[in-house]
Design an enzyme around this catalytic site. Structure first.
Site, PDB file in Angstrom:
ATOM      1  N   HIS A 195       0.855  -1.207   0.000  1.00 42.42           N
ATOM      2  CA  HIS A 195       0.000   0.000   0.000  1.00 42.42           C
ATOM      3  C   HIS A 195       0.887   1.253   0.000  1.00 42.42           C
ATOM      4  O   HIS A 195       0.679   2.189  -0.763  1.00 42.42           O
ATOM      5  CB  HIS A 195      -0.918  -0.016   1.235  1.00 42.42           C
ATOM      6  CG  HIS A 195      -1.506   1.318   1.584  1.00 42.42           C
ATOM      7  ND1 HIS A 195      -0.762   2.322   2.193  1.00 42.42           N
ATOM      8  CD2 HIS A 195      -2.730   1.840   1.397  1.00 42.42           C
ATOM      9  CE1 HIS A 195      -1.521   3.388   2.349  1.00 42.42           C
ATOM     10  NE2 HIS A 195      -2.723   3.124   1.887  1.00 42.42           N
ATOM     11  N   ASN A 196       1.893   1.264   0.864  1.00 44.06           N
ATOM     12  CA  ASN A 196       2.766   2.440   0.949  1.00 44.06           C
ATOM     13  C   ASN A 196       3.586   2.622  -0.323  1.00 44.06           C
ATOM     14  O   ASN A 196       3.830   3.747  -0.747  1.00 44.06           O
ATOM     15  CB  ASN A 196       3.697   2.328   2.157  1.00 44.06           C
ATOM     16  CG  ASN A 196       2.973   2.630   3.453  1.00 44.06           C
ATOM     17  OD1 ASN A 196       1.748   2.508   3.528  1.00 44.06           O
ATOM     18  ND2 ASN A 196       3.700   3.000   4.479  1.00 44.06           N
TER      19      ASN A 196
END
Ligand code: NAP
Length: 478
Positions: free
Chosen positions: A185-186
């Site tokens: 996600h990051n």
């Protein structure tokens, strides 16, 4: 009344998660290494729910119902191990230790295996949404055993963000899967921010649009297929005027982007998995280059540009929007593809529709687009790559002419667009009938006898380059 959950580590993230549990009706036992933070939390927000103040980990544990749930929210790395070491002798078989910080999934796998031997559950939980999300409803990505999710999941689901009544929290898979998914996600977040930056830079340098004018454009873009938290806050930042100088704030901020490491971990892990996450990697490298301020100062003096003035065309702003959208799709496609590779490597049954649905709200990459991504992976026939799902193949295909125009323009103008251009290269690579990898294999066979496969016959082959150049069947050393 014993508490249903204990939280240790009451800096901003832990404090906000503890408040979120309490506001949702759970009794929360509080602990922090230095008791001042516990007291500060109670003084400021003690009336928000049922809290139990404790001063030691032993006292924290004594105040919990069984199976005990202890959530650790301390600095990632050594401090997490040290808190776990102190907790273990205090806990009983079946109790659950939760690490909701930004831990590296490799550490989470190690900790889970160690604690499983001691009969304890260890749940690495990815939490996204920053301070505000932790308080009001983050996106939550828990790993660990399925059994532990039965005792913990409903509580996490309750405090998570919701979309149409559905929680943005679901068990993703075993051991470190939760932290892995958060890490990816990051990584996507890095690429998402970089493509926004590239669009801004092109509109500024190419079209000469001031930040205030761009704020309006991003506001408009936020109403269409780009609608997302990051586009929304881009409009806010670009529209903000610095009180000290009266200039646009973006013009007084040093152009050197920081990073805390999750983007770097994503790229390292992508390399380990052989996963082509070029857009994510370029976005991490772009931050790296931005931080080399001394070299950039010399580069400005000694390197020639030979920029070419180009006619931007009438639809440059719309072209940039489409290039941004297409590049953003590629970064999501690469991140999700990396999850598929990781699932195979680590034996995780990752459901990409569920993971995309966890990112629909609460987290930093939340976007309208994620609803369609969820649908694409919920279909009976799962696409091998997000870009192959019919709706996405069509959407990105429609953006290709503008995407090519924008990159060509950027190259002429000397505006760096590493993620726009590497995303298009990935797209073109995916759709190429022949890649120059055939030549690479020929070269590798010549200098290292690495062998190659043929398109017409099964097996591995080697050409005797230093001899009579005849081909022999060889053992596979690709
Ligand atoms: P932080 O600054 O990372 O850590 C401070 C907390 O850790 C304090 O409670 C501190 O206790 C405690 N601590 C440090 N070393 C310790 C040790 N050896 N033993 C026991 N406690 C120790 O806090 P944070 O910013 O709230 O972040 C917590 C976690 O969330 C981190 O993993 C961070 O990366 C992650 N995070 C996530 C997001 C997100 O959006 N999901 C955002 C920010 C941070 P004292 O008060 O006694 O010093």
């Amino acid at each position: 009344m014993p508490a249903q959950i204990g939280v240790t580590g009451l800096a901003v993230m832990g404090a906000n998660l503890a408040r979120n549990f309490a506001r949702n009706g759970y009794t929360v036992a509080l602990h922090n290494r230095s008791v001042a933070k516990t007291d500060a939390l109670l003084a400021a927000h003690g009336d928000e729910g049922d809290f139990i103040r404790t001063e030691t980990l032993a006292e924290l544990v004594e105040n919990l119902e069984t199976p005990r749930r202890v959530l650790i929210m301390v600095k990632a790395g050594g401090p997490v191990d040290s808190v776990i070491d102190s907790l273990v002798p205090l806990l009983d078989e079946g109790d659950i230790i939760i690490d909701a910080g930004n831990s590296n999934f490799v550490d989470t796998r190690r900790r889970e295996a160690d604690l499983a031997e001691k009969g304890l559950h260890f749940v690495g939980v990815g939490v996204s949404g920053g301070e505000e999300g932790a308080l009001l409803g983050p996106s939550i990505m828990p790993g660990g055993s399925k059994e532990s999710y039965a005792a913990l999941g409903p509580m996490l689901e309750k405090i998570s963000a919701h979309v149409d009544g559905e929680p943005c929290c679901a068990w993703v898979s075993t051991d470190g899967a939760g932290h892995f998914v958060k890490m990816v996600h990051n990584g996507i977040e890095y690429a998402d921010m970089q493509v926004i930056g590239e669009a801004y830079n092109l509109l500024r340098t190419g079209a000469g649009l001031e930040p205030a004018a761009q704020a309006k454009i991003f506001e408009e873009w936020n109403k269409g297929e780009l609608a997302s938290f990051l586009i929304e806050i881009t409009a806010e930042v670009l529209g903000h005027v610095d009180a000290k100088t009266g200039k646009p704030l973006v013009d007084v901020i040093v152009d050197s982007a920081g990073q805390k490491g999750t983007g770097r971990w994503t790229v390292q892990s992508g390399l380990d998995l052989g996963s082509p996450i070029s857009a994510i990697a370029e976005s991490v490298f772009a931050r790296g280059l931005s931080s080399q301020r001394d070299q950039r100062a010399i580069g400005q003096e000694v390197l020639q540009g030979h920029e070419v003035a180009v006619d931007l065309g009438e639809n440059f702003v719309e072209d940039v929007r489409q290039a941004l959208f297409a590049s953003k799709l590629v970064s999501y496609a690469q991140g999700l593809d990396m999850l598929t590779s990781a699932g195979k490597e680590y034996n995780w049954e990752l459901k990409l529709d569920e993971i995309a649905s966890l990112w629909r709200a609460g987290c930093i990459i939340r976007a309208e687009l994620l609803k369609d991504i969820t649908k694409a992976y919920a279909a009976d026939e799962k696409p091998a790559n997000l870009l192959f799902a019919p709706a996405f193949a069509e959407a990105i295909g429609a953006a290709v002419p503008a995407w090519r125009r924008v990159i060509a323009t950027a190259v002429q103008l000397g505006v760096p667009v590493p993620v726009f251009s590497s995303s298009l290269a990935y797209y073109d690579g995916l759709r190429s009938k022949r890649l120059p990898a055939a030549l690479t294999q020929g070269l590798r066979d010549l200098f290292g006898a690495h062998t190659y496969s043929r398109i017409d016959v099964e097996g591995s082959f080697h050409t005797q380059w230093s001899g009579d150049k005849t081909e022999i069947e060889a053992e596979d050393t690709h």
